[in-house]
Design an enzyme around this catalytic site. Sequence first.
Site, PDB file in Angstrom:
ATOM      1  N   CYS A   1       7.391   3.999  18.982  1.00  0.00           N
ATOM      2  CA  CYS A   1       8.333   4.400  19.905  1.00  0.00           C
ATOM      3  C   CYS A   1       8.885   3.652  20.779  1.00  0.00           C
ATOM      4  O   CYS A   1       8.137   2.279  20.638  1.00  0.00           O
ATOM      5  CB  CYS A   1       7.387   5.436  20.725  1.00  0.00           C
ATOM      6  SG  CYS A   1       6.414   6.753  19.893  1.00  0.00           S
TER       7      CYS A   1
ATOM      8  N   ARG B   1      14.111   0.646  15.861  1.00  0.00           N
ATOM      9  CA  ARG B   1      12.630   0.678  15.710  1.00  0.00           C
ATOM     10  C   ARG B   1      12.356   2.171  15.230  1.00  0.00           C
ATOM     11  O   ARG B   1      11.315   2.681  14.877  1.00  0.00           O
ATOM     12  CB  ARG B   1      11.689   0.590  17.077  1.00  0.00           C
ATOM     13  CG  ARG B   1      11.695  -0.616  17.869  1.00  0.00           C
ATOM     14  CD  ARG B   1      11.604  -0.357  19.258  1.00  0.00           C
ATOM     15  NE  ARG B   1      10.195  -0.143  19.501  1.00  0.00           N
ATOM     16  CZ  ARG B   1       9.231  -0.781  19.866  1.00  0.00           C
ATOM     17  NH1 ARG B   1       9.474  -2.221  19.889  1.00  0.00           N
ATOM     18  NH2 ARG B   1       7.939  -0.429  19.878  1.00  0.00           N
TER      19      ARG B   1
ATOM     20  N   TRP C   1       8.695   8.381  17.665  1.00  0.00           N
ATOM     21  CA  TRP C   1       8.606   8.378  16.475  1.00  0.00           C
ATOM     22  C   TRP C   1       7.278   9.335  16.112  1.00  0.00           C
ATOM     23  O   TRP C   1       6.282   8.624  16.548  1.00  0.00           O
ATOM     24  CB  TRP C   1       8.210   6.964  15.627  1.00  0.00           C
ATOM     25  CG  TRP C   1       7.939   6.910  14.183  1.00  0.00           C
ATOM     26  CD1 TRP C   1       6.755   7.174  13.526  1.00  0.00           C
ATOM     27  CD2 TRP C   1       8.877   6.545  13.187  1.00  0.00           C
ATOM     28  NE1 TRP C   1       7.159   7.048  12.210  1.00  0.00           N
ATOM     29  CE2 TRP C   1       8.334   6.652  11.942  1.00  0.00           C
ATOM     30  CE3 TRP C   1      10.375   6.146  13.241  1.00  0.00           C
ATOM     31  CZ2 TRP C   1       8.916   6.330  10.862  1.00  0.00           C
ATOM     32  CZ3 TRP C   1      10.936   5.956  12.208  1.00  0.00           C
ATOM     33  CH2 TRP C   1      10.190   6.032  10.732  1.00  0.00           C
TER      34      TRP C   1
ATOM     35  N   ASN D   1       3.713   4.904  24.393  1.00  0.00           N
ATOM     36  CA  ASN D   1       3.815   4.289  23.057  1.00  0.00           C
ATOM     37  C   ASN D   1       2.327   4.048  22.567  1.00  0.00           C
ATOM     38  O   ASN D   1       1.714   3.445  23.255  1.00  0.00           O
ATOM     39  CB  ASN D   1       4.628   3.011  22.921  1.00  0.00           C
ATOM     40  CG  ASN D   1       4.926   2.554  21.597  1.00  0.00           C
ATOM     41  OD1 ASN D   1       4.634   3.314  20.503  1.00  0.00           O
ATOM     42  ND2 ASN D   1       5.484   1.412  21.602  1.00  0.00           N
ATOM     43  N   GLY D   2       2.048   4.562  21.303  1.00  0.00           N
ATOM     44  CA  GLY D   2       0.612   4.431  20.988  1.00  0.00           C
ATOM     45  C   GLY D   2      -0.091   5.632  20.524  1.00  0.00           C
ATOM     46  O   GLY D   2       0.568   6.450  20.316  1.00  0.00           O
TER      47      GLY D   2
ATOM     48  N   GLU E   1       2.830  -3.761  -7.902  1.00  0.00           N
ATOM     49  CA  GLU E   1       3.633  -4.031  -6.831  1.00  0.00           C
ATOM     50  C   GLU E   1       3.870  -5.490  -6.277  1.00  0.00           C
ATOM     51  O   GLU E   1       5.303  -5.616  -6.050  1.00  0.00           O
ATOM     52  CB  GLU E   1       2.763  -3.358  -5.472  1.00  0.00           C
ATOM     53  CG  GLU E   1       3.190  -3.498  -4.141  1.00  0.00           C
ATOM     54  CD  GLU E   1       4.354  -2.817  -3.895  1.00  0.00           C
ATOM     55  OE1 GLU E   1       4.880  -1.907  -4.787  1.00  0.00           O
ATOM     56  OE2 GLU E   1       5.336  -3.062  -2.859  1.00  0.00           O
TER      57      GLU E   1
ATOM     58  N   LYS F   1       7.980  -6.430  -5.896  1.00  0.00           N
ATOM     59  CA  LYS F   1       8.286  -7.266  -4.703  1.00  0.00           C
ATOM     60  C   LYS F   1       9.063  -8.364  -5.258  1.00  0.00           C
ATOM     61  O   LYS F   1      10.402  -8.623  -4.532  1.00  0.00           O
ATOM     62  CB  LYS F   1       6.991  -7.637  -3.633  1.00  0.00           C
ATOM     63  CG  LYS F   1       6.477  -6.835  -2.993  1.00  0.00           C
ATOM     64  CD  LYS F   1       7.367  -6.165  -1.877  1.00  0.00           C
ATOM     65  CE  LYS F   1       8.042  -4.953  -2.001  1.00  0.00           C
ATOM     66  NZ  LYS F   1       7.548  -3.833  -2.364  1.00  0.00           N
TER      67      LYS F   1
ATOM     68  N   GLU G   1      12.514  -7.416  -6.591  1.00  0.00           N
ATOM     69  CA  GLU G   1      13.558  -6.599  -5.650  1.00  0.00           C
ATOM     70  C   GLU G   1      13.981  -7.539  -4.866  1.00  0.00           C
ATOM     71  O   GLU G   1      15.256  -7.664  -4.744  1.00  0.00           O
ATOM     72  CB  GLU G   1      12.764  -5.955  -4.764  1.00  0.00           C
ATOM     73  CG  GLU G   1      12.280  -4.726  -5.242  1.00  0.00           C
ATOM     74  CD  GLU G   1      11.758  -3.654  -4.178  1.00  0.00           C
ATOM     75  OE1 GLU G   1      10.689  -3.995  -3.624  1.00  0.00           O
ATOM     76  OE2 GLU G   1      12.541  -2.851  -3.700  1.00  0.00           O
TER      77      GLU G   1
ATOM     78  N   HIS H   1      -2.866  -7.975 -26.185  1.00  0.00           N
ATOM     79  CA  HIS H   1      -2.373  -7.169 -27.153  1.00  0.00           C
ATOM     80  C   HIS H   1      -0.929  -7.270 -27.326  1.00  0.00           C
ATOM     81  O   HIS H   1      -0.013  -6.295 -27.225  1.00  0.00           O
ATOM     82  CB  HIS H   1      -2.732  -5.322 -26.553  1.00  0.00           C
ATOM     83  CG  HIS H   1      -4.043  -5.311 -26.474  1.00  0.00           C
ATOM     84  ND1 HIS H   1      -4.997  -5.257 -27.650  1.00  0.00           N
ATOM     85  CD2 HIS H   1      -5.136  -5.478 -25.449  1.00  0.00           C
ATOM     86  CE1 HIS H   1      -6.232  -5.066 -27.428  1.00  0.00           C
ATOM     87  NE2 HIS H   1      -6.234  -4.848 -26.120  1.00  0.00           N
TER      88      HIS H   1
ATOM     89  N   LYS I   1      17.442   1.738   0.741  1.00  0.00           N
ATOM     90  CA  LYS I   1      15.916   2.072   1.437  1.00  0.00           C
ATOM     91  C   LYS I   1      15.570   3.287   0.787  1.00  0.00           C
ATOM     92  O   LYS I   1      14.352   3.526   0.810  1.00  0.00           O
ATOM     93  CB  LYS I   1      16.139   1.891   2.924  1.00  0.00           C
ATOM     94  CG  LYS I   1      14.998   2.100   3.621  1.00  0.00           C
ATOM     95  CD  LYS I   1      13.644   1.041   2.995  1.00  0.00           C
ATOM     96  CE  LYS I   1      12.415   1.019   3.713  1.00  0.00           C
ATOM     97  NZ  LYS I   1      11.395   0.313   3.171  1.00  0.00           N
TER      98      LYS I   1
END
Length: 604
Positions: free
Chosen positions: A2, A27, A75, A99-100, A480, A484, A487, A503, A599
């Site tokens: 937030c 944010r 958020w 916020n939190g 992953e 990365k 990308e 193999h 995105k």
Amino acid sequence: MCGIVGYIGKKNTKEILLEGLKELEYRGYDSAGIAVLQHDNFESYKAVGKLVNLEEKTKDFITQDFAVGIGHTRWATHGKPTELNAHPHLGESSYVVHNGIIENYAKLKKELMSEGVTFLSQTDTEVIVHLFEKNLKSASSALEAFTKTISQLHGAYAILLVTKSEDESIFFAKHGSPMLVGIDAQNDKYFASSDTPLIGHCTDVNYFEDGDYGYVSPNAIVIFDKDGNKKNPRFTKLTQNKLSAQKNGFRFFMEKEIYEQSDVITDTLLGRLSDEGIVFDELDASLFDGINEIKLCACGTSYHSALSATYLFERYAKIKTSVEVASEFRYRSPIMSKDTLFVVISQSGETADTLETLKMAKAAGLKTLVICNVDNSSMVRLADACILTRAGVEKGVASTKAFATQVMVFWMLSMYVAKLKNSLDAKEIAKQIALMRQVPLSTKVSDVTHEHIKRLSKRYLHGHGFFFIGRDIFYPLALEGALKLKEISYLHAEGYPSGEMKHGPIALADPELFTIALLPQHLLYEKAKSNVEELSARDSTICAISALEFDKADDFIPISSCQDYMLEFFEMMVVLQLLSLEISVRLGNDVDMPRNLAKSVTVE
Ligand code: AGP
């Protein structure tokens, strides 16, 4: 994450608050609001969606004299994105923004409700203002009431509170979530959760430290430290570069988000780890009634976190688990049985392929769960249940903290199901929870490691490709890591199970083939090591990532000696993210907006 703003002074308070919230839009948020106290009169406005909606609501509201005001972009973590859940939250004569996460909010809310307090929202934040007003009834001052209130809160918070009982002050408290205060040439005071709203107003700012609380009035900034001792503000010069401020001084949003992982994982864990087990406020245990199988479905990085989950669910929850690539699943006429819980994973909650599979599962009558980072997204609205990852907005197209928080949620969920199914005893669950509490430390970026990776990245800018290899849960991590690199460097890379190299892929072994080898000390180390030795013997260039020295490697990136392979997983994850970042930087690519990528892939 937030956003918070505050202002005390004689300028146009409403405009300053709205402009400040606009500077925090990067944010991410799903609702916003302001509250202004002037001439002992409160005006408050809240709106769901973008700030233009709040601007529309406030267009006839004029502020021109002295006022105190607070504002917030939310958020959602507790409670849907609605006007009622939007901040500021009202007591009887006070407003608060936060916020939190207040970890003990449920207990505080229950106590307050038993004393007759009425709550309007589903948020954790609302307990703060009601607790303050309860304390105000017996306190000798608003400061005393605020001090007592802060002492009763557990969790992470950055708080601003305004009250009619001190109508020329703003009360603040900071613990775990960022906040700063600045002054301008007219000695007006500005609050914000990060630098950008203050740029152009203030040149000198004080960054609050954890435990700081106090109040600001027209002629004073009064700060107390965590022990209640008064302390002087420490002003520093404020950067005047907004974009740099949004990136917190990092070169790229992706780099900032890698460094944020430790903090956001703390948020992901907050309120969910108890000594008795995992707590998901948003889940009803009945979701798992009659369930004998879990099927996971996702795309891209989210598919990799889902693949990681299969190891955790089968190992710990002893429940049959499988994973599907969404774009394949939707066209292969899958057999779906009603004793299967269908789980979709998505950072955005809008990926077309994944969304379609969710619709298929619902049409087939399956119970559905979504693991998501964006509340109120299409998948969140459609699924029977949702667990939010609480990663905050992820601006880098190449996902980092979203992946980290997804795996964290899956690890917790495997324990949650293990307890429901009695497949692990309380001692083992407690051991796993103790390990989870170490993950924020495991994901802290080590400057030494980052510098080391920066240096060695120069050796990996060419060649005819990369293999990223790992065994067991380190295989999805290898996938992953390869994604990365692809990308953001545009170099070819493949993730492979270490045991599969013989193999066929080992035919490619030569000095120009770079192998990034994940060698966890606590999971099949000897097996993985022998696979890497086979490659090294054929002159492949090896970069080993391990807590144990490996003499056959051409490059070696050490991680700390951990207690468990899951902590090694998170440490190696950070290394792989930094490696792809530094190679991409050396190649001069746009790290945050790589070519050809979006995105959120909302089309097939
Ligand atoms: C990951 O770095 C990519 N941006 C991409 O693979 C992404 O994970 C995939 O498109 C799924 O997105 P989602 O998590 O929002 O559903």
